[in-house]
Enzyme design. Structure first.
Site, PDB file in Angstrom:
ATOM      1  N   ILE A  35    -140.030  34.168 -14.873  1.00  0.00           N
ATOM      2  CA  ILE A  35    -141.007  34.214 -13.796  1.00  0.00           C
ATOM      3  C   ILE A  35    -140.298  34.514 -12.483  1.00  0.00           C
ATOM      4  CG2 ILE A  35    -141.057  31.658 -13.569  1.00  0.00           C
ATOM      5  CD1 ILE A  35    -144.193  32.372 -13.139  1.00  0.00           C
ATOM      6  N   GLU A  82    -137.322  34.983  -3.675  1.00  0.00           N
ATOM      7  CA  GLU A  82    -136.547  36.114  -3.145  1.00  0.00           C
ATOM      8  C   GLU A  82    -135.466  35.550  -2.224  1.00  0.00           C
ATOM      9  OE1 GLU A  82    -139.274  38.855  -1.308  1.00  0.00           O
ATOM     10  OE2 GLU A  82    -140.367  39.135  -3.190  1.00  0.00           O
ATOM     11  N   SER A 123    -139.329  28.449  -0.730  1.00  0.00           N
ATOM     12  CA  SER A 123    -140.453  27.516  -0.510  1.00  0.00           C
ATOM     13  C   SER A 123    -141.657  28.243   0.068  1.00  0.00           C
ATOM     14  CB  SER A 123    -140.029  26.417   0.465  1.00  0.00           C
ATOM     15  OG  SER A 123    -138.896  25.761  -0.018  1.00  0.00           O
ATOM     16  N   GLU A 170    -146.064  23.351 -14.741  1.00  0.00           N
ATOM     17  CA  GLU A 170    -144.597  23.376 -14.675  1.00  0.00           C
ATOM     18  C   GLU A 170    -144.073  22.052 -14.118  1.00  0.00           C
ATOM     19  OE1 GLU A 170    -143.100  26.731 -12.512  1.00  0.00           O
ATOM     20  OE2 GLU A 170    -141.009  26.112 -12.728  1.00  0.00           O
ATOM     21  N   ARG A 171    -144.736  21.557 -13.082  1.00  0.00           N
ATOM     22  CA  ARG A 171    -144.251  20.333 -12.421  1.00  0.00           C
ATOM     23  C   ARG A 171    -144.366  19.136 -13.346  1.00  0.00           C
ATOM     24  NH1 ARG A 171    -146.743  22.515  -6.733  1.00  0.00           N
ATOM     25  NH2 ARG A 171    -144.971  23.870  -6.339  1.00  0.00           N
ATOM     26  N   HIS A 208    -120.149   3.965 -15.282  1.00  0.00           N
ATOM     27  CA  HIS A 208    -119.145   4.530 -16.195  1.00  0.00           C
ATOM     28  C   HIS A 208    -117.760   4.581 -15.553  1.00  0.00           C
ATOM     29  CE1 HIS A 208    -122.343   5.920 -18.910  1.00  0.00           C
ATOM     30  NE2 HIS A 208    -121.411   6.296 -19.757  1.00  0.00           N
ATOM     31  N   GLY A 247    -114.589   6.070 -13.760  1.00  0.00           N
ATOM     32  CA  GLY A 247    -113.995   7.414 -13.786  1.00  0.00           C
ATOM     33  C   GLY A 247    -114.496   8.262 -14.939  1.00  0.00           C
ATOM     34  N   GLY A 252    -140.822  24.228  -6.491  1.00  0.00           N
ATOM     35  CA  GLY A 252    -141.336  23.604  -5.280  1.00  0.00           C
ATOM     36  C   GLY A 252    -140.437  22.415  -4.998  1.00  0.00           C
TER      37      GLY A 252
END
Ligand SMILES: Cc1cc2nc3c(=O)[nH]c(=O)nc-3n(C[C@H](O)[C@H](O)[C@H](O)COP(=O)(O)OP(=O)(O)OC[C@H]3O[C@@H](n4cnc5c(N)ncnc54)[C@H](O)[C@@H]3O)c2cc1C
Length: 383
Positions: A126, A130, A135, A248-249, A344, A346, A370
């Site tokens: 998709i 650009e 945004s 998508e979100r 964790h 290092g 977004g």
């Protein structure tokens, strides 16, 4: 991993069976290649056709268009299983492009493209972003000028997932140079194989998600039929994007919850095994408090995302709620994963440890589809 008694309300016996198939395929057919795909910067092309054969692609697209005939619960199973394995290879984009076609394409479009997408013969990408408009979609400069029965496209796109190996592109273009921003954009579908004037640029090097390809795309006098436009008229692109971005979100929000759940699970194992001052790390109150906080927040996130999934299945998920889910759950994911890296020590900074990879892979979730600041704007408009 979540509260021990909690079961997602959208799961059923049937989706449980589907989950087993998906998990088996991912573990045998995809996961073993992950490291090599990371090095080559993209998955093997065959991964798509194999995923198609197993029913992973377009699980929630009607059977008459070659899809699995399920609903978002089926798609959610695939999203969850990929996130559980930490596999990021651009899969989600295939579903997103398919849903643009399903929502706005003609019958001819749906029959021409969806079955081939479901089989993995066509891989989707998709193209919205650009170099000068991410945004701010209204600032898109790539133009599509009408010449007879064709649009002539000039411009460029960047950060395009699957860009290099995709052969079906959903492209946001400016079809009207004079109309105000919201009415100037349209969506076109391009079959890019052998398309004159179309060029894939650099494959961009990222700090995470190395198996997921991200490219620049260029268009110089590219001719596509006017009939490849989605929707009955020009100038609907922005509204189509704003509408479809909820899908998508939600997928991103769901992947974020699963990543946080996984991070807690592997970190809990680690702090039980790792000894400090002669005792397991888990014996320190700070460790328990950190993980208790992570577990609580993640469980809240799980219940919220499950509610959103139910809303989507019922056709009721609104843009504001989807934006809340994307914003809050990706922030939650990053907080949780970061706390788990800290626990964790290092080892959390070593690439060979899954928690380190999760940390690098999850950061982008707050930026793309977004940015979270844009999500807050959308939520703010509803006040
Ligand atoms: C790995 C990756 C994959 C991607 N895949 C795709 C893809 O497949 N297709 C595609 O089209 N795009 C893709 N993108 C692009 C992505 O959607 C954009 O990067 C994103 O929308 C942000 O745009 P931008 O990078 O131009 O940042 P900008 O728009 O320049 O934003 C910069 C900063 O300004 C903030 N900002 C912007 N507007 C506002 C506002 N109104 N209020 C407050 N703050 C604001 C942003 O939140 C951000 O913090 C991808 C990006 C990445 C990193």
């Amino acid at each position: 991993m979540t509260s021990t008694t909690y079961v997602s309300p959208w799961m059923s016996e049937e989706t449980q069976i589907f989950r087993r198939t998906v998990r088996r395929f991912i573990e045998k057919g995809l996961a073993p290649h992950q490291a090599r795909w990371g090095e080559q910067g993209r998955p093997d092309r065959e991964a798509w056709t194999e995923a198609g054969k197993t029913g992973l692609l377009l699980a929630d697209v009607p059977e008459e268009y070659g899809g699995g005939g399920g609903n978002f619960a089926h798609e959610a199973v695939v999203v969850e299983e990929l996130a559980r394995t930490g596999l990021h290879f651009g899969f989600g984009i295939q579903s997103i492009v398919a849903h643009y076609i399903l929502a706005y394409g003609s019958e001819e479009h749906k029959h021409r493209w969806l079955p081939r997408m479901a089989r993995g013969e066509l891989v989707g990408a998709i193209g919205m972003t650009e170099p000068d408009s991410g945004s701010d979609l209204q600032a898109i400069r790539t133009t599509a000028r009408k010449e007879g029965d064709y649009y002539v496209i000039d411009g460029s796109k960047t950060f395009i997932t699957n860009g290099g190996h995709a052969n079906l592109l959903c492209l946001a273009v400016r079809t009207d140079a004079t109309a105000p921003g919201p009415k100037a954009l349209s969506l076109l579908i391009l079959e890019t194989q052998g398309l004159k004037g179309y060029r894939v640029g650099r494959s961009l090097r990222k700090i995470g998600r190395h198996a997921q390809e991200t490219c620049e795309l260029f268009f110089e006098g590219v001719h596509v039929p006017v009939a490849s436009r989605l929707g009955p008229g020009e100038g609907r692109g922005l509204f189509q994007m704003l509408d479809q971005l909820s899908y998508e979100r939600l997928s991103i929000a769901l992947g974020a919850v699963v990543t946080a759940e996984q991070a807690i699970e592997i970190t809990t194992r680690h702090v039980k095994e790792r000894k400090v001052h002669g005792k397991p790390l888990l014996d320190l109150q700070n460790t328990r408090f950190q993980l208790a906080q992570c577990k609580t927040e993640t469980h809240i996130g799980r219940v919220f995302v499950d509610n959103c999934i139910q809303q989507l299945i019922a056709g009721r998920l609104d843009t504001v709620t989807a934006s809340m889910a994307k914003y809050w759950l990706t922030e939650c994911e990053c907080r949780v994963v970061d706390a788990c890296v800290q626990l964790h020590g290092g080892y959390g900074y070593m690439e060979e440890y899954p928690i380190a990879r999760m940390w690098a892979d999850s950061r982008v979730e707050r930026i793309y589809a977004g940015s979270n600041e844009v999500m807050k704007e959308i939520i703010g408009w509803s006040l």
